[in-house]
Design an enzyme around this catalytic site. Structure first.
Site, short mmCIF file in Angstrom:
data_model
loop_
_atom_site.label_atom_id
_atom_site.label_comp_id
_atom_site.label_asym_id
_atom_site.label_seq_id
_atom_site.Cartn_x
_atom_site.Cartn_y
_atom_site.Cartn_z
N ASP A 30 1.79 -88.23 80.45
CA ASP A 30 0.57 -88.83 79.90
C ASP A 30 -0.67 -88.39 80.67
O ASP A 30 -1.50 -89.22 81.07
CB ASP A 30 0.67 -90.36 79.88
CG ASP A 30 -0.32 -90.99 78.89
OD1 ASP A 30 -1.04 -90.23 78.21
OD2 ASP A 30 -0.37 -92.24 78.82
N SER A 40 -8.19 -96.42 80.27
CA SER A 40 -7.20 -95.35 80.34
C SER A 40 -7.84 -94.02 80.75
O SER A 40 -8.84 -93.60 80.16
CB SER A 40 -6.51 -95.15 78.99
OG SER A 40 -5.68 -96.24 78.71
N HIS A 51 -2.77 -89.76 76.05
CA HIS A 51 -2.89 -90.62 74.87
C HIS A 51 -4.34 -90.87 74.47
O HIS A 51 -4.62 -91.24 73.33
CB HIS A 51 -2.14 -91.95 75.08
CG HIS A 51 -2.81 -92.93 75.99
ND1 HIS A 51 -2.40 -93.15 77.29
CD2 HIS A 51 -3.85 -93.76 75.80
CE1 HIS A 51 -3.16 -94.08 77.84
NE2 HIS A 51 -4.05 -94.45 76.96
#
Length: 480
Positions: A149, A222, A105
């Site tokens: 992901d 992230s 992402h």
């Protein structure tokens, strides 16, 4: 005060038991103090953490992504303006030849990716913190899996030490961990906490398992590593559960075992190999066991067989109770799903089941699902295929698309070709999903899907029937 001091001493003891390479030069007096609970153990703790930072920080990168998506001024409106976006995430070096792992992402919809690599002597000191010495490299995506992901990037010409992956089965609840990354774009940030749980299944319909931590992580973390006291990567920081949008002590990381398999497959194939044997499985409940006269009242039962699939041809039956797959116990649904998702099968899987009171072992050929999603994605145009409320680029299935994608259960529908940056963040769709129905109505065109979404009042319940992999399932959610 006593309790706080005890916690500190326990922390230092753990650090001292597992000295990192840089800390092996610790003064004997300091090491002895750590073992004996001396008041100077706080200094010893600082020394050991300093060594950890020197070991890990030079291998943690900042990722700057330029992409295009719907402008914030027109959220949720079909035909809204498209603008350039800039996002910042984190990553870490997994191979010294310039391979970097991050979250998919982070690079979603990227037009350009730049990786900021710190100087090799980055040590967390005032001198290096104020130094502007960083190197920016262009990067390209080697492969990615939006389902898990994870994305693998390659930076040409960059040399940096790789971080080792931990052994997942050795990870323990309560273990001390450190999160490295760029929260809110603040490069080279480190926070500290413990492993709150070694395995969490946050979505009961997903086979994915995460490590839970209370180490503070925020947007921008992230893709960054969650490391143990020896500098091994326990997991990749991926998302948080929060009412405020910031850290509330509920962070989740993709486990090192998952990263190890995904990295290997992305590097070799450019995508995650989807292997299955054509079965659907469910968790056994006591009521189910009693009604179906199963041999046990817990575990996993085969609830579906894909017509003409390998499992059906090999002789497995609906109602068989799974015992093991390739010798691995099939005790619960998350474990079995996780195993099928990530295990590299050879030609056949040895499946042991109970059929009534009798054990039966079946050798089942493993098939790899082939979907040429790259061609489908290349056909998506953000101006024509954007569905802002769902945050996707959708492609209508026609004869040409159907010839590209194998295993479709329905000749009509909308394939999720990409996720659009900045919209539909809470909609649990992933790239490759096929939208078949919207609130019980068949969906054949993007126009029909957009009209159906537009007709919904804010907060109205929405149910999509989708095909994910070879199986049909329902996704339920609400839109603001």
């Amino acid at each position: 005060m006593q309790q706080a001091m005890l916690t500190t001493v326990m922390l230092v003891t753990v650090l001292a038991i597992h000295p990192i390479a840089s800390a092996q030069k610790a003064k004997p007096k300091a090491a002895a103090a750590a073992q004996e609970g001396d008041p100077d153990t706080l200094l010893t703790a600082n020394y050991l953490v300093d060594g950890l930072i020197k070991q890990v920080a030079p291998s943690v990168v900042q990722i700057v992504v330029t992409s295009y998506g719907p402008s914030e001024e027109t959220p949720g409106r079909t035909g809204g303006s498209i603008g350039q976006r800039r996002a910042i995430g984190s990553g870490f070096v997994i191979d010294h030849e310039g391979y970097i792992l991050t979250n998919a992402h982070v690079v979603n919809g990227a037009q350009r990716i730049q990786v900021v690599i710190p100087q090799r002597d980055a040590d967390g000191s005032l001198t290096t913190a104020l130094s502007g010495k960083v190197t920016r490299f262009p990067a390209h995506i080697v492969g990615q899996t939006t389902e898990i992901d994870v994305a693998l990037l390659k930076v040409d010409g960059a040399k940096a030490a790789a971080l080792p992956l931990a052994t997942y089965r050795k990870v323990r609840q309560g273990e001390t961990v450190f999160a490295f990354g760029s929260p809110q774009g603040l490069r080279n940030t480190i926070t500290h906490g413990i492993i709150s749980a070694v395995a969490r299944q946050t979505d009961p319909d997903s086979p994915l398992i995460f490590i839970q931590t209370d180490a503070p992580v925020n947007p921008g973390n992230s893709g960054g590593p969650l490391v143990n006291v020896t500098g091994e990567v326990v997991g990749m920081n991926t998302f948080i559960v929060s009412k405020s949008g910031g850290n509330e002590g509920l962070g989740f990381a993709i486990p090192c075992a998952t990263l190890r398999t995904v990295y290997r497959q992305l590097k070799e194939f450019g995508h995650l190999r989807r292997q299955d044997i054509g079965i659907g499985i469910q968790a056994i409940t006591p009521e189910m066991a009693a009604a179906l006269k199963l041999s046990r009242d817990d575990g996993v039962v085969i609830s579906d067989l894909v017509p003409g699939g390998p499992a059906e041809a090999a002789g497995l039956r609906i109602g068989d109770v799974l015992v093991s797959v390739d010798g691995q116990p099939a005790d619960n649904l998350p474990t079995v799903n996780y195993y099928f998702l990530l295990h590299d099968f050879r030609d056949k899987a040895q499946v042991m089941v109970y059929r009534g009171p009798n054990p039966v072992t079946v050798s089942v050929p493993v098939r790899e699902e082939k979907r040429d999603m790259d061609q489908v994605i290349s056909m998506a145009d953000i101006a024509k295929n954007l569905v802002p409320p769902l945050g996707i680029l959708g492609v209508e299935i026609d004869k040409k698309i159907a010839s590209m994608v194998s295993g479709l259960r329905n000749p009509n529908g909308i394939i999720v070709a990409a996720k659009a940056a900045g919209s539909g963040g809470d909609v649990p769709l992933v790239v490759g999903d096929v939208i078949v129905q919207f609130n019980g109505e068949p969906i054949t065109t993007l126009e029909k899907l957009r009209d159906g979404l537009k007709a919904q009042a804010p907060g109205a319940p929405i149910v999509l029937q989708i095909q994910r992999d070879t199986k049909l399932q329902f996704l339920s959610f609400t839109l603001d």
